[in-house]
Motif scaffolding. Structure first.
Motif, PDB file in Angstrom:
ATOM      1  N   LYS A 159       0.828  -1.198   0.000  1.00 29.35           N
ATOM      2  CA  LYS A 159       0.000   0.000   0.000  1.00 29.35           C
ATOM      3  C   LYS A 159       0.862   1.246   0.000  1.00 29.35           C
ATOM      4  N   GLU A 160       1.949   1.255   0.765  1.00 29.80           N
ATOM      5  CA  GLU A 160       2.843   2.405   0.764  1.00 29.80           C
ATOM      6  C   GLU A 160       3.458   2.585  -0.616  1.00 29.80           C
ATOM      7  N   SER A 161       3.882   1.504  -1.225  1.00 31.22           N
ATOM      8  CA  SER A 161       4.475   1.559  -2.549  1.00 31.22           C
ATOM      9  C   SER A 161       3.455   2.051  -3.565  1.00 31.22           C
ATOM     10  N   ARG A 162       2.218   1.584  -3.443  1.00 28.46           N
ATOM     11  CA  ARG A 162       1.169   2.015  -4.366  1.00 28.46           C
ATOM     12  C   ARG A 162       0.899   3.510  -4.217  1.00 28.46           C
ATOM     13  N   GLN A 163       0.906   4.006  -2.975  1.00 28.29           N
ATOM     14  CA  GLN A 163       0.696   5.437  -2.756  1.00 28.29           C
ATOM     15  C   GLN A 163       1.818   6.261  -3.382  1.00 28.29           C
ATOM     16  N   ILE A 164       3.037   5.766  -3.287  1.00 25.84           N
ATOM     17  CA  ILE A 164       4.172   6.450  -3.911  1.00 25.84           C
ATOM     18  C   ILE A 164       4.008   6.436  -5.425  1.00 25.84           C
ATOM     19  N   THR A 165       3.567   5.312  -5.975  1.00 25.98           N
ATOM     20  CA  THR A 165       3.326   5.219  -7.416  1.00 25.98           C
ATOM     21  C   THR A 165       2.253   6.213  -7.834  1.00 25.98           C
ATOM     22  N   TYR A 166       1.174   6.310  -7.053  1.00 27.46           N
ATOM     23  CA  TYR A 166       0.116   7.277  -7.350  1.00 27.46           C
ATOM     24  C   TYR A 166       0.654   8.711  -7.339  1.00 27.46           C
ATOM     25  N   GLN A 167       1.450   9.029  -6.310  1.00 30.85           N
ATOM     26  CA  GLN A 167       1.986  10.389  -6.205  1.00 30.85           C
ATOM     27  C   GLN A 167       2.892  10.726  -7.376  1.00 30.85           C
ATOM     28  N   ASN A 168       3.776   9.786  -7.734  1.00 32.63           N
ATOM     29  CA  ASN A 168       4.673  10.024  -8.864  1.00 32.63           C
ATOM     30  C   ASN A 168       3.887  10.154 -10.166  1.00 32.63           C
ATOM     31  N   GLY A 169       2.885   9.309 -10.335  1.00 33.43           N
ATOM     32  CA  GLY A 169       2.059   9.383 -11.537  1.00 33.43           C
ATOM     33  C   GLY A 169       1.311  10.694 -11.624  1.00 33.43           C
TER      34      GLY A 169
ATOM     35  N   LYS B  18      -5.050  -2.464 -11.954  1.00 31.95           N
ATOM     36  CA  LYS B  18      -5.159  -3.654 -12.815  1.00 31.95           C
ATOM     37  C   LYS B  18      -3.789  -4.254 -13.131  1.00 31.95           C
ATOM     38  N   ARG B  19      -2.725  -3.678 -12.531  1.00 28.73           N
ATOM     39  CA  ARG B  19      -1.350  -4.152 -12.697  1.00 28.73           C
ATOM     40  C   ARG B  19      -0.881  -4.068 -14.150  1.00 28.73           C
ATOM     41  N   LEU B  20      -1.351  -3.063 -14.870  1.00 34.24           N
ATOM     42  CA  LEU B  20      -0.963  -2.871 -16.268  1.00 34.24           C
ATOM     43  C   LEU B  20       0.323  -2.057 -16.406  1.00 34.24           C
ATOM     44  N   THR B  21       0.841  -1.551 -15.296  1.00 34.25           N
ATOM     45  CA  THR B  21       2.044  -0.724 -15.354  1.00 34.25           C
ATOM     46  C   THR B  21       3.318  -1.517 -15.127  1.00 34.25           C
ATOM     47  N   ILE B  22       3.192  -2.768 -14.703  1.00 35.27           N
ATOM     48  CA  ILE B  22       4.373  -3.580 -14.401  1.00 35.27           C
ATOM     49  C   ILE B  22       5.110  -3.898 -15.701  1.00 35.27           C
ATOM     50  N   GLY B  23       6.399  -3.586 -15.717  1.00 34.98           N
ATOM     51  CA  GLY B  23       7.217  -3.847 -16.894  1.00 34.98           C
ATOM     52  C   GLY B  23       7.125  -2.759 -17.943  1.00 34.98           C
ATOM     53  N   ARG B  24       6.432  -1.677 -17.620  1.00 36.54           N
ATOM     54  CA  ARG B  24       6.303  -0.575 -18.567  1.00 36.54           C
ATOM     55  C   ARG B  24       6.914   0.675 -17.956  1.00 36.54           C
TER      56      ARG B  24
ATOM     57  N   ASN C  45      -7.141   9.435 -13.141  1.00 34.09           N
ATOM     58  CA  ASN C  45      -8.047   8.319 -12.852  1.00 34.09           C
ATOM     59  C   ASN C  45      -7.720   7.111 -13.727  1.00 34.09           C
ATOM     60  N   PHE C  46      -7.388   7.353 -14.998  1.00 36.97           N
ATOM     61  CA  PHE C  46      -6.962   6.249 -15.871  1.00 36.97           C
ATOM     62  C   PHE C  46      -5.668   5.632 -15.355  1.00 36.97           C
ATOM     63  N   PHE C  47      -4.755   6.488 -14.867  1.00 32.49           N
ATOM     64  CA  PHE C  47      -3.488   5.992 -14.326  1.00 32.49           C
ATOM     65  C   PHE C  47      -3.732   5.097 -13.114  1.00 32.49           C
ATOM     66  N   LYS C  48      -4.605   5.550 -12.189  1.00 28.79           N
ATOM     67  CA  LYS C  48      -4.912   4.740 -11.013  1.00 28.79           C
ATOM     68  C   LYS C  48      -5.539   3.409 -11.416  1.00 28.79           C
ATOM     69  N   MET C  49      -6.395   3.436 -12.432  1.00 26.39           N
ATOM     70  CA  MET C  49      -7.015   2.204 -12.906  1.00 26.39           C
ATOM     71  C   MET C  49      -5.952   1.249 -13.469  1.00 26.39           C
ATOM     72  N   ALA C  50      -4.997   1.781 -14.215  1.00 29.26           N
ATOM     73  CA  ALA C  50      -3.930   0.958 -14.781  1.00 29.26           C
ATOM     74  C   ALA C  50      -3.069   0.345 -13.680  1.00 29.26           C
ATOM     75  N   VAL C  51      -2.783   1.118 -12.631  1.00 28.73           N
ATOM     76  CA  VAL C  51      -1.993   0.596 -11.512  1.00 28.73           C
ATOM     77  C   VAL C  51      -2.767  -0.499 -10.796  1.00 28.73           C
TER      78      VAL C  51
ATOM     79  N   GLN D  53       5.752   6.384 -20.352  1.00 30.83           N
ATOM     80  CA  GLN D  53       4.906   5.885 -21.429  1.00 30.83           C
ATOM     81  C   GLN D  53       3.482   5.647 -20.943  1.00 30.83           C
ATOM     82  N   VAL D  54       3.324   5.175 -19.701  1.00 28.99           N
ATOM     83  CA  VAL D  54       1.993   4.980 -19.134  1.00 28.99           C
ATOM     84  C   VAL D  54       1.305   6.328 -18.961  1.00 28.99           C
ATOM     85  N   VAL D  55       2.036   7.319 -18.471  1.00 31.54           N
ATOM     86  CA  VAL D  55       1.485   8.664 -18.294  1.00 31.54           C
ATOM     87  C   VAL D  55       1.057   9.229 -19.640  1.00 31.54           C
ATOM     88  N   ALA D  56       1.898   9.080 -20.650  1.00 33.37           N
ATOM     89  CA  ALA D  56       1.561   9.584 -21.984  1.00 33.37           C
ATOM     90  C   ALA D  56       0.324   8.884 -22.539  1.00 33.37           C
TER      91      ALA D  56
END
Length: 144
Positions: A76-86, A117-123, A109-115, A127-130
């Protein structure tokens, strides 16, 4: 060596249990089993186990996290950091594109949905932000 692009720069992360090609972003291995047990401390002072445990009784090829309760808090902490960076990156790129706040919030909101759904792993995150901003521009009809 990456089987997709031939790149030799492979990012192996024992905490996540995967190996990702930094050249093309392909996930080469996942659920890598580690032979040693390591502990890591989180910002609240708690400890968690890094690695994966595979039962001898057979989990049908599936692995469980060792120390699930503690590791869950780290995620959860890591996810919050990912959200903040995104959010920060979406805000920066959105302001460069002169997008209004509604479009930036929708892209986030699309970024949070991608995180989730684990669609950001390996990307790569840029590029995900774009891609999130591109989706918003297309759906809102904003020519950029």
């Amino acid at each position: 060596v990456c089987t997709q692009c031939g790149c030799t720069d492979i990012d192996t992360d024992p905490a996540r249990g995967d190996a990702v090609c930094t050249g093309c972003g392909s996930v080469l291995e996942d659920q890598i089993i580690v032979s040693e047990v390591q502990f890591q401390e989180n910002s609240a002072g708690g400890a968690s186990v890094v690695g994966q445990y595979v039962s001898a009784e057979g989990a049908c090829g599936k692995s469980m996290n060792l120390g699930g309760g503690f590791h869950h808090g780290i995620g959860k902490e890591s996810r919050q950091i990912t959200y903040q960076n995104g959010k920060r990156r979406i805000q920066a790129l959105g302001s460069q594109l002169k997008l209004n706040q509604h479009c930036i919030d929708t892209a986030y909101n699309f970024f949070k949905m991608a995180v989730n759904k684990r669609l950001t792993i390996g990307r790569r995150s840029n590029q995900v932000v774009a891609a999130c901003l591109y989706i918003v521009c297309r759906t809102e009809g904003t020519p950029r």
